[in-house]
Design an enzyme around this catalytic site. Sequence first.
Site, short mmCIF file in Angstrom:
data_model
loop_
_atom_site.label_atom_id
_atom_site.label_comp_id
_atom_site.label_asym_id
_atom_site.label_seq_id
_atom_site.Cartn_x
_atom_site.Cartn_y
_atom_site.Cartn_z
N SER A 100 -2.36 -7.09 1.02
CA SER A 100 -2.49 -7.81 -0.24
C SER A 100 -2.81 -9.28 -0.04
O SER A 100 -3.86 -9.62 0.48
CB SER A 100 -1.21 -7.62 -1.06
OG SER A 100 -1.37 -8.13 -2.37
N ASP A 244 -5.56 -6.36 -6.74
CA ASP A 244 -4.72 -5.87 -7.82
C ASP A 244 -4.28 -7.03 -8.73
O ASP A 244 -3.70 -6.81 -9.78
CB ASP A 244 -3.52 -5.07 -7.32
CG ASP A 244 -2.54 -5.88 -6.47
OD1 ASP A 244 -2.87 -7.03 -6.10
OD2 ASP A 244 -1.46 -5.36 -6.17
#
Length: 451
Positions: A100, A244
């Site tokens: 991430s 995301d």
Amino acid sequence: MSEKQLKKQLFGTNGVRGVIGESMNPQLVLKIGLSLGAMRQGTVAVGMDTRTSGPALINALKSGLISAGCNVVDVGILPTPALQYLVKKHFDAGAMITASHNPPEYNGVKLIDTDGTEMDDEQTIMLENILFSESFKVQEWSNAGTETQSHGMINEYIDEVAAQYPSLISDMTISADPGSGPACLTTPLILSKLGCKVHTINGRCDGTFPGRLPEPSVEGLKGLSELVISTNSAFGVAHDGDADRAVFVDDNGEYLEENDEFALMQRYFCKDSVNGVVVTPVSTSRIVEDIAKETNCRVVYTKVGSIYVARKMLELKAKGENVLFGGEGNGGLIFPNFQHCRDGGMSAAAMVALLTSEGKKLSELRKELPKRHMLRDKVFTENPEGVLKKIKSVFSNEMVDETDGIRINRDDSWALLRPSGTEPFMRLFVEANDKEKAEKFCNEIKNSISF
């Protein structure tokens, strides 16, 4: 289960992460694949972000899954929400190789359940027990799984995001900074399908992240801000390492604080609602309460972590609640009419729809929001439980919320101290109506942490 049994040991708030060659390596990922295969027989989709260690880890993951008897579909480089969409629609489970927002030397694994959400705590603990005890089983040669590559499935996600706004034909000029991550393959195309003219910076997949680090920051997005101004863009959008999340700069090139981003989206999706519900963690700005009153909505709070928000949204929806919007005050927005996970591509598309609907510039809309000031800090300690115990004692006469860590609520301010779920320190959030009051409260908290 007891509180101790319910605690995850390897996985954090959003998967397991570590530095390559230290706590993260192919051997561990192989065992994760074998453990997932022991729990989720069937067809499992796997994908990765652009990190240089991705190919080694994804092949270890596939080896574990195939050895456990699962059929594997490798969908290639793509954003985490794209994989989640595909899992929900086509597969029995999924696994994403990503760290991430962490720096390039990190990598990790996020596990996706059949409904497209990240695997919940109870199931993750079951997987950890299988992994630690090595009670997984390597199947005989005749029961081994198969591998299929289907990198073109990313286009299904792109088309479906754009299809959420079928009547939206925009001629906006937009600047995008995918950060050399998988959003290079999605966000520009999504915006183009909405009719927008798109300029990009850091728009080529590169796991060395030459333009900026995977975590979007004010400093790191200077190039995006300059691009917005030079191209007269309506806004700029940037993503973290697995896309995301999405953060924005306005038409003046000014960074839009993520809680203001949340508030603008909340207002847009809830403005015509009746008894609507918004779900967000206790770390989100109190501005959500201001917008909730304005739009006749109710705010439901959860622990920090998108999985807890998503599961609560699904739980409330199953009870017949009118769940309209959710997510976190870090640029991780959840659009329940599409899917129950943070989605940076959907956030970019939603901003186009929002500005088209309002007929105002982003720089104008942000000025209409209530004024609040939030500070984010870190507390480094080897005894987080002791720190929380001390803070609870010092502030025992105040309104204390223990949903996640310790949150101290005052009439005009609040503070939250909690252990990070992804990194080795505690996170401190402090919010007040002005900067001076926030700084004073922050110092009050930090000065109380002494033994």
